[in-house]
Enzyme design. Structure first.
Site, short mmCIF file in Angstrom:
data_model
loop_
_atom_site.label_atom_id
_atom_site.label_comp_id
_atom_site.label_asym_id
_atom_site.label_seq_id
_atom_site.Cartn_x
_atom_site.Cartn_y
_atom_site.Cartn_z
N TYR A 63 77.42 -85.49 -57.41
CA TYR A 63 76.71 -84.27 -57.40
C TYR A 63 77.09 -83.92 -59.18
CZ TYR A 63 76.26 -79.09 -57.68
OH TYR A 63 75.76 -77.81 -58.16
N1 NAD Z 1 76.50 -71.38 -56.49
C1 NAD Z 1 76.91 -71.81 -57.45
O1 NAD Z 1 78.10 -71.66 -57.93
C2 NAD Z 1 76.32 -73.03 -58.45
C3 NAD Z 1 76.90 -73.46 -59.50
C4 NAD Z 1 76.29 -73.95 -60.45
C5 NAD Z 1 75.10 -74.66 -60.02
N2 NAD Z 1 74.63 -74.20 -58.87
C6 NAD Z 1 73.26 -74.68 -58.77
O2 NAD Z 1 72.13 -73.55 -58.49
C7 NAD Z 1 71.32 -74.10 -57.52
C8 NAD Z 1 71.34 -73.25 -56.24
O3 NAD Z 1 72.79 -73.20 -55.82
P1 NAD Z 1 73.27 -72.43 -54.46
O4 NAD Z 1 74.58 -72.39 -54.67
O5 NAD Z 1 72.21 -71.19 -53.97
O6 NAD Z 1 72.76 -73.57 -53.34
P2 NAD Z 1 72.93 -73.44 -51.66
O7 NAD Z 1 73.56 -74.94 -51.30
O8 NAD Z 1 73.50 -72.20 -51.30
O9 NAD Z 1 71.36 -73.56 -51.43
C9 NAD Z 1 70.70 -74.62 -51.78
C10 NAD Z 1 69.43 -74.56 -50.68
O10 NAD Z 1 68.81 -76.07 -50.76
C11 NAD Z 1 68.69 -76.52 -49.76
N3 NAD Z 1 68.73 -77.92 -49.62
C12 NAD Z 1 69.70 -78.55 -49.90
N4 NAD Z 1 69.57 -80.11 -49.63
C13 NAD Z 1 67.99 -79.93 -49.31
C14 NAD Z 1 67.10 -81.00 -49.11
N5 NAD Z 1 67.38 -82.41 -49.14
N6 NAD Z 1 65.75 -80.79 -48.84
C15 NAD Z 1 65.33 -79.32 -48.90
N7 NAD Z 1 66.20 -78.48 -49.23
C16 NAD Z 1 67.39 -78.40 -49.34
C17 NAD Z 1 69.47 -75.78 -48.85
O11 NAD Z 1 68.98 -75.91 -47.30
C18 NAD Z 1 69.75 -74.42 -49.31
O12 NAD Z 1 68.63 -73.41 -48.79
C19 NAD Z 1 71.62 -75.67 -57.15
O13 NAD Z 1 70.82 -76.34 -57.94
C20 NAD Z 1 73.12 -75.56 -57.50
O14 NAD Z 1 73.68 -76.97 -57.94
C21 NAD Z 1 75.03 -73.42 -58.16
#
Ligand code: NAD
Length: 256
Positions: free
Chosen positions: A163
């Site tokens: 990741y």
């Molecule tokens: N939440 C955090 O603390 C955080 C920190 C750094 C970066 N991010 C980034 O922000 C973005 C959103 O994060 P989040 O925490 O809301 O993520 P999350 O895991 O809560 O949501 C991600 C969404 O992507 C969908 N998804 C995952 N794999 C998939 C696939 N193969 N096909 C279609 N859909 C798919 C999931 O169903 C989900 O609805 C991501 O890119 C994450 O890497 C989040």
């Protein structure tokens, strides 16, 4: 709607804009879907999770929001949805590559298949979605592509190397695409969240002690919420950031 999706700034350039969001069914992506809809944009979001996505589309039925189910590992399907969206709604002007999967994995247990699968979720779709929407953005002489990065590799998190590798690569990919697409007035930027306390983060990886530790490590000792990230996404999507490209915008309360 949640208390976090109150409209703060109104961006006239987002009214009627076609916005395509991956992983919009839950977490930060769902808040993006809500807030772009509130701006008057025509939002299409894809996600593999059907139930929360259908519920979100229903919650926003008074706005212009469509959901298409897609596992982003299936690039041909993703490409066909992007093309269909362009045909039915008009050219996409904003792409947010938001979907990701931060499932933890032990370095010693990673196989070639697992590595490929993690990159097929966390990196590959962002490239091919950008490639597909760029055709439509060229038709309208511009667009904004926002790729979601992560603070995780900067703080050297070791519990999910595939990741973190993908998320580091997102920043390099964004700069290369920004250079290639700049002549068409297409902007490409990376938006980097710190640790955002979504439901998934709270239920999977965080307990009150870790939340407090992260808060104390940040310059601003408050919890990051999806709305803080979405505020920056709206700015990057709108014409207000029109000369901003090939950049990384970090919203982490000063954590990294
Ligand atoms: N939440 C955090 O603390 C955080 C920190 C750094 C970066 N991010 C980034 O922000 C973005 C959103 O994060 P989040 O925490 O809301 O993520 P999350 O895991 O809560 O949501 C991600 C969404 O992507 C969908 N998804 C995952 N794999 C998939 C696939 N193969 N096909 C279609 N859909 C798919 C999931 O169903 C989900 O609805 C991501 O890119 C994450 O890497 C989040």
């Amino acid at each position: 709607m949640t208390e976090h999706c109150q409209q703060t700034t109104h961006y006239p350039s987002l009214v009627g804009k076609r916005v395509f969001i991956t992983g919009g069914g839950t977490g930060i992506g769902a808040e993006m879907v809500r807030r772009f809809a509130l701006q008057g944009a025509l939002v299409t979001f894809v996600d593999m999770a059907e139930t929360p996505s259908v519920e979100l589309a229903r919650e926003l039925s008074q706005y212009n929001v469509r959901f298409e189910q897609c596992d982003l590992r299936d690039i041909a399907h993703l490409q066909s949805i992007i093309q269909q969206t362009g045909r039915e709604q008009g050219p996409i002007g904003v792409l947010i590559n938001n979907a990701a999967d931060d499932t933890r994995h032990n370095i010693d247990e990673v196989t070639v298949e697992y590595w490929d699968d993690r990159l097929a979720v966390n990196l590959r779709p962002s490239f091919f979605a950008a490639q597909a929407v760029s055709e439509q953005m060229k038709q309208i002489n511009g667009g904004s592509i926002i790729n979601m990065g992560s603070a995780s590799w900067r703080i050297k998190q070791s519990c999910m190397p595939a990741y973190t590798s993908a998320k580091a690569a997102i920043e390099g990919m964004s700069r290369s695409l920004a250079s290639a697409y700049g002549q068409h007035n297409i902007r490409v930027n990376t938006l980097v969240p710190g640790w955002v306390m979504t439901k998934r983060q709270m239920s999977h990886w965080l307990d009150p002690e870790v939340v407090e530790t992260v808060k104390q490590q940040q310059c601003i000792h408050q919890t990051l919420k999806p709305a803080h990230i979405v505020n920056a996404a709206l700015f990057l999507a709108a014409d207000d950031s029109s000369m901003m490209t090939a950049q990384t915008l970090t919203i982490d309360a000063g954590w990294t």
